[in-house]
Motif scaffolding. Structure first.
Motif, PDB file in Angstrom:
ATOM      1  N   ARG A 136     -12.690  34.407 -26.149  1.00 51.58           N
ATOM      2  CA  ARG A 136     -12.143  34.592 -27.314  1.00 51.58           C
ATOM      3  C   ARG A 136     -12.603  33.732 -28.430  1.00 51.58           C
ATOM      4  N   GLU A 137     -12.643  32.421 -28.218  1.00 52.97           N
ATOM      5  CA  GLU A 137     -13.155  31.533 -28.907  1.00 52.97           C
ATOM      6  C   GLU A 137     -14.678  31.741 -29.413  1.00 52.97           C
ATOM      7  N   ASN A 144     -14.907  34.398 -31.977  1.00 54.14           N
ATOM      8  CA  ASN A 144     -14.278  34.366 -33.061  1.00 54.14           C
ATOM      9  C   ASN A 144     -15.396  33.171 -33.805  1.00 54.14           C
TER      10      ASN A 144
END
Length: 352
Positions: free
Chosen positions: A197-198, A201
């Motif tokens: 997820r990071e 992002n």
């Protein structure tokens, strides 16, 4: 294989009891000096070596740390384990390793087995399938010391060691943009796992900062293996408008894309730039060499073991969760070292 000598063997030779031998080896005052001398001399002659683990168990000290990883045949996890073992070894601890093989059922089984008094604390990197953390919460309720590394369930109140995945992915994406790439695709991992997820992002943040269009059709989920990377590259090249770079969340999917390009004559980095993540050993051996992010697994392992041992040994008993962020490092290689063409000499400026 020669049978290991036990205190029972020494006792039989001296016509005494195993408990007498055990006490004599520990210089117990209730055993006469003469008997202690005989037992210790016989032990040397028979090449007796005490079972350190059994001794610790009798003292109520297991001196074992559990380690649960998705798989040990990834360079990153192998380096983490080496770091854990080195730090644990310097403090007289052994490690017990279990592999989840990316299966949540296997992870649950390992936590249940290790949590039943087998180990004094656990270091865990969760599997790709793990979405529910009841098995982890049970460990916390049982007051089993825990430290997570790399893949961290953010819903769980426990210490952790990570890298700044957002910043690392941002730097990779920014490097490609500054190299002249404008149409970037992204190979993502499961969004419920913190690191993927990071990384996604970070990719999106860099694209937005440089005011580049984000093509959602090129944001491909669960592309982490060589096979899925190969298929994803085939899909991208079938599009009418084609990307000129891929930011992958892992090295193996980037390798799959690179192999497809080599097979079908797509020049890397001439027509396509490709970057990975993890800095697996093969990234510096293949042609072209692959740009990737070094996660410093060895250092991560040492820091994670140190945090756990502080809790196990009672050196830290605070309720505050501790998080250590290990610096990552971008290794730029040929797969993304495109010369900026004349049309792109004027660099795109980041949006302030």
């Amino acid at each position: 294989m020669k049978k290991r000598v036990t205190i029972h063997d020494i006792a039989r030779k001296l016509n005494t009891t195993a408990s007498t031998v055990s006490r004599a080896l520990q210089n117990h005052p209730r055993i006469s000096q003469e008997m202690r001398r005989k037992v210790q001399q016989t032990a040397r002659e028979m090449n007796y070596r005490p079972d350190e683990m059994a001794v610790n168990l009798r003292k109520g000290q297991r001196n074992i740390l559990g380690v649960i990883v998705p798989q040990v045949d990834r360079h990153f996890f192998a380096r983490v384990i080496r770091g854990i073992e080195e730090e644990a070894g310097t403090q007289g601890y052994h490690i017990l390793i279990g592999q989840s093989y990316e299966k949540v059922e296997r992870e649950v089984h390992l936590t249940e087995k290790m949590g039943k008094g087998v180990v004094e604390g656990l270091l865990i990197s969760v599997s790709l399938q793990t979405r529910d953390y009841q098995h982890i919460q049970r460990l916390i309720e049982q007051e089993v010391p825990l430290v997570f590394f790399d893949r961290v369930p953010e819903e769980v109140h426990a210490d952790s060691v990570v890298i700044d995945d957002f910043e690392a992915a941002f730097q990779v994406t920014e490097h490609l943009i500054r190299s002249g790439c404008r149409n970037l695709a992204h190979f993502a991992g499961p969004n419920h796992i913190n690191i993927y997820r990071e990384r996604s992002n970070g990719f999106l943040a860099a694209m937005n900062q440089y005011r580049l269009k984000i093509n959602t059709d090129w944001m491909l989920d669960n592309v982490l293996t060589k096979e899925t990377g190969y298929r994803a590259m085939k899909f991208l090249w079938s599009q009418r408008i084609k990307p000129d770079a891929i930011v992958s969340s892992g090295d193996y999917s980037a390798l799959g894309a690179l192999l497809w390009c080599k097979e079908y004559g797509v020049e890397v980095p001439g027509r396509m730039c490709i970057t990975g993540f993890a800095n697996e050993p093969f990234t510096s051996l293949i042609t072209p060499g692959m740009t990737s992010v070094e996660q410093h697994g060895f250092e991560m392992g040492k820091k994670a073991a140190s945090l756990l041992l502080e809790r196990v040994q009672g050196k830290y008993s605070g309720q505050d969760v501790r998080k250590i962020v290990i610096p990552s490092e971008l290794h730029i290689r040929e797969s993304s070292s495109r010369m900026v063409c004349k049309a792109n000499k004027k660099q795109t400026k980041p949006h302030q």
